[in-house]
Design an enzyme around this catalytic site. Structure first.
Site, PDB file in Angstrom:
ATOM      1  N   ASP A 162      50.640  29.613  37.876  1.00 21.75           N
ATOM      2  CA  ASP A 162      50.578  30.528  39.014  1.00 21.75           C
ATOM      3  C   ASP A 162      49.279  30.457  39.786  1.00 21.75           C
ATOM      4  OD1 ASP A 162      49.209  31.743  36.920  1.00 21.75           O
ATOM      5  OD2 ASP A 162      50.517  33.487  36.826  1.00 21.75           O
TER       6      ASP A 162
ATOM      7  N   ASP B 164      41.686  37.984  31.073  1.00 22.86           N
ATOM      8  CA  ASP B 164      42.876  38.175  30.240  1.00 22.86           C
ATOM      9  C   ASP B 164      42.765  37.747  28.782  1.00 22.86           C
ATOM     10  OD1 ASP B 164      44.241  39.321  32.342  1.00 22.86           O
ATOM     11  OD2 ASP B 164      45.071  37.435  32.998  1.00 22.86           O
TER      12      ASP B 164
END
Length: 884
Positions: free
Chosen positions: A70, A481
């Site tokens: 992404d 993350d």
């Protein structure tokens, strides 16, 4: 486990928290005669670390597969090494949005061709439109067609697809499903030009959150996949039957039976769901569809699997569980091309206790699961997991049943059985690519083995980097993350990310310059402390205590001797502490949200920056005073650092194209700054080992100098600069962090927003900048020209030039003519010009001096057609060289 992957990074990037949104810049001017160096570039291995929403196998060539990410580009599978090769490292700063890949398509008629639909955001976060990248050499090089709309590789719904598809019979025809209400698009010239299919009846209606004013969650997810029925066409003749998935819960699937001339809603289809995938089993004539009530990749509360008989128009609900029992949507969907009737699907949004994978060998009539409950909460798995190659995938967790560590996955929207090998299956998760090579054990009742199949695919967003001068750690990284890692060996995957606590995103870290065993990091966490300390060079950690009001990591600085810390967290003002943060006191004289750093010599001196003002503390962070320095960037897109070993020596980079932008230097602790001439823009600054003969550390920056955007090095305090990357190695946006290595001259660590931590090593072992030399070659010469790799339409060659005379050269210029009209694309270790067939290659600064009896080499990639005959004559100036 986390569901913040990339969405957090995207929001932070957009808000300027990860690294500041890259400014929209004008096109770079012509390149000046800057010094050049040849670097080898690699990743500090993490292996994965981000969401892989798409995996595509070529249907006509074995072992040819691609993966899309992404925000981190696209990759091609290398079967010989079982690794992934990055394909979009050439994306430059101005086009950073093109590292987000909305879709990828591989041509089964001509497997050398591959296409990528690129663009990261459809809202204002990405200033550029999307593009179609097309390659005739499997992604080694690309041509580009700009689109009149944006694409959303990192938008909601990105796991649906594929949006881009090639007609399996007439491969000059491609379709693209656009988001944002832009409709269905078609190309009839192999992706060079595109036009909207104006008679397509539905541009989509579904948005995730209509109330989102940012435009991120409120964007129309549009046309989400295209599938061809290859039974309805022939070689060179356009496929007649085409299915298209639309983000519309009431009208999710459309069909054309006349090659796209007309379209109609597929009769009898279910409503109330979005069709994430549409996969056609041509042997049995079934179109399988995976449905979810949401667009993904995080959400989904209910789902269905459906089978459509293309001959009769009959719909059959083949869901493996009753609708009332689903708490997730279906998305991953694949058919075994070697065994028609065998299919698999994923429950992509089953976060707890784990994702689920379903398998049927009778066209969906019956199903088995990857795991089942025996007696709750105990599970029986049909698989075993071996994450020894990426041990951090356990997150260091020891969960209670029915959860397990490592998890089977989450956000499992990509699932593919190899069309040539029923035993090989790959699927993407929010953190890696998993796969198996003994899948059919599932059907025999024995366990199959799942392992990471992700080496070479690096997809982390980097927020900070630090390379200590001593200790076992070579590099500390702060990542979105997955927190970050302590690398003791850059070529090996660390055993675990930082834990105790385990931040979702580490926003800043630092070590004590004269006591590198003391390390501090800060970051984001749903519950628990937002700061952690280590006293053993980052090997082990313990959480500190938050001051009141802290809501996020912010930035942190360690005193040079580790005796105290200054922290500027999100949610409250700047704080300071002695010891390891058992109690904090508010710093005075400095605004909340300031960026903080420490002097690397004086343990009581700290610095801060906020909104154009520089601040200095000489009492350990208790109080700050605003400097009188003027002319600094007015915004907060700034990075600054103090030089190791130099008290009061501060470098500051940053700014924006509509104001002050560049690189500043202070030698008096920030009292005043001098802007470096010639540095038009700079976004990061870092220091590394000094060059031979220099007493000052080497500078590194991601900058625009002399009209060129790149990664630059200076060994003379910024008087001259060497660009050390090249156009093939740009990695989109590199404005988050940079640091040199204090122990290895020339080594630099570069942050990326989705391609992980890149590090480069120089071929120049001693150092030195300066410009190139004037080529004045004399004497005898010999040339060896070798084609090292060749494919349809492209090739790679190496050239070795030897000095066979009796005198050294102080520069060289080699000329030749191509016999078949070949064209050079990219050339390294030399500069070149080409006019028609004539080519001239000249030395760069570091390889101009060639002693008698010595050789110099350079290489290039190029294009060819018809034949690819080697040149037969080479000249060094006016001297004809011997050719071997």
């Amino acid at each position: 486990m986390r569901r913040t992957r990339i969405l957090t990074a995207a929001l932070a990037l957009a808000a300027g928290l990860l690294a500041g949104t890259p400014p929209a810049l004008a096109a770079d001017s012509a390149k000046p005669a800057l010094a050049a160096d040849t670097y080898s570039w690699k990743n500090a291995r993490i292996d994965g670390g981000g969401f892989v929403p798409g995996i595509v196998f070529n249907r006509s060539e074995k072992n040819l597969a691609y993966a899309r990410t992404d925000i981190g580009g696209a990759y091609r599978w290398q079967q010989s090494s079982k690794t992934w090769t990055p394909l979009l490292d050439s994306v430059g700063w101005n086009d950073w949005g093109h590292t987000g890949v909305a879709s990828i398509a591989t041509d089964s008629v001509n497997p050398d061709r591959v296409y990528a639909a690129v663009g990261t955001y459809t809202n204002s976060w990405d200033p550029g439109n999307g593009a179609i990248l097309r390659s005739s050499d499997r992604g080694a090089s690309w041509a580009r067609t700009d689109l009149p709309f944006k694409l959303g590789g990192n938008m909601p719904g990105r796991g649906m697809g594929e949006r881009l598809a090639i007609d399996p019979h007439r491969n000059s025809v491609l379709y693209l499903g656009a988001p944002s209400g832009k409709g269905l698009w078609r190309s009839t010239d192999s992706g060079v030009t595109w036009s909207q299919v104006t008679n397509f009846p539905n541009v989509g209606t579904y948005v995730q959150d209509p109330s989102d004013t940012s435009g991120y969650a409120s964007d129309n997810q549009g046309i989400v996949w295209v599938t061809f029925d290859e039974r309805t066409g022939g070689s060179g003749s356009a496929t007649q039957t085409i299915y298209v998935g639309v983000a519309d819960k009431d009208n999710a699937v459309y069909r054309s039976t006349d090659g796209g001339a007309s379209w109609s809603r597929l009769a009898g289809q279910p409503t109330g769901y979005l069709a994430h995938k549409g996969v056609l089993d041509t042997a049995n004539g079934y179109l399988y569809l995976a449905y979810s009530d949401k667009g993904g990749p995080y959400d989904g509360g209910k789902g269905r699997l459906m089978r459509y008989a293309t001959a009769t128009g009959t719909w059959t609900d083949i869901s493996p569980v009753a609708e009332a029992d689903t708490y997730y949507g279906f998305s991953g969907l694949t058919v075994d091309r070697q065994h028609p009737g065998t299919l698999m699907a994923t429950a992509y949004s089953s976060w707890w206790p784990d994702t689920q994978i379903f398998r049927s060998t009778d066209s969906g009539a019956t199903w088995t699961r990857a795991w089942d409950y025996t007696s709750y909460p105990n599970r029986s798995n049909r698989y075993t997991m071996d994450v020894s190659s990426s041990p951090w995938l356990t997150w260091g967790a020891n969960p209670s049943p029915p959860e397990q560590a490592p998890k089977l996955g989450w956000m499992t929207e990509a699932l593919e059985i190899d069309p040539f090998d029923s035993d090989r299956m790959m699927y993407g998760t929010g953190a890696t690519v998993y796969g198996t090579e003994n899948l059919t054990n599932w059907d025999s009742g024995s366990q199959f083995t799942i392992k990471p199949m992700v080496q070479g695919l690096e997809e982390t967003a980097v927020t900070d980097l630090a390379a200590p001068p001593s200790g076992g750690a070579q590099l500390f990284s702060a990542l979105g993350d997955i927190g970050g890692f302590r690398h003791t060996d850059l070529t090996k995957v660390p055993a675990m990310m930082y834990t105790q606590p385990n931040f979702t995103t580490t926003t800043s870290l630092d070590f004590a310059e004269t006591n590198p065993n003391t390390v501090v990091r800060v970051g984001d966490l749903d519950s628990g402390p937002h700061i952690a300390f280590s006293t053993d060079n980052g090997a082990n950690w313990f959480g500190g205590t938050d001051p009141s009001g802290v809501s996020g990591g912010g930035t942190v600085a360690a005193a040079s001797d580790g005796s105290r810390f200054v922290w500027s967290p999100a949610g409250t003002g700047v704080q300071y502490t002695t010891g390891f943060g058992s109690s904090w006191a508010a710093s005075s004289g400095i605004p909340a949200g300031a960026i903080v750093e420490s002097d690397r010599v004086d343990p009581k001196t700290f610095y801060g920056f906020k909104s154009g003002k520089f601040y200095v503390s000489t009492d350990g962070g208790a109080s700050f005073t605003a400097s009188a320095a003027t002319g600094l960037p007015s915004g907060d897109s700034v990075r600054f650092k103090a030089l190791p070993g130099g008290k009061g020596d501060v470098w500051l980079a940053g700014g924006a194209s509509d104001g002050a932008y560049g690189l500043w230097h202070s030698t008096n602790g920030g009292t005043s700054f001098t802007k470096l001439a010639g540095v038009e823009q700079a976004d990061t600054i870092g220091f590394g080992k000094a060059a031979t003969g220099s007493s000052y550390q080497t500078l590194y920056t991601s900058a625009k100098i002399g009209g060129v955007r790149g990664i630059f090095r200076s060994t003379d305090q910024g008087s001259t600069w060497t660009r050390i990357n090249d156009d093939a190695h740009q990695w989109g946006w590199t404005g988050g962090a940079i640091t040199g290595d204090p122990r290895v001259y020339g080594r630099v660590y570069v942050s990326t927003n989705g391609r992980g931590v890149i590090y480069g090593d120089s071929s120049d072992t001693g150092g030195g900048g300066g410009g190139g030399t004037d080529p004045t070659p004399t004497g005898a010469c010999a040339v060896t020209y070798k084609i090292t790799n060749q494919w349809s339409g492209g090739f790679q060659a190496d050239v070795q030039l030897s000095n066979t005379g009796s005198k050294a050269w102080s520069g060289w210029s080699l000329g030749w003519s191509f016999p078949n009209g070949q064209k050079i694309g990219q050339l390294w270790n030399a500069e070149h010009t080409q006019s028609g067939a004539a080519v001239t290659a000249k030395n760069v600064n570091w390889n101009g001096n060639v002693a008698a009896g010595a050789s110099v080499s350079f290489g290039f990639t190029g294009t060819w057609s018809g034949t690819n005959t080697r040149p037969t004559a080479f000249k060094l100036g006016d001297q004809t060289c011997t050719v071997s």
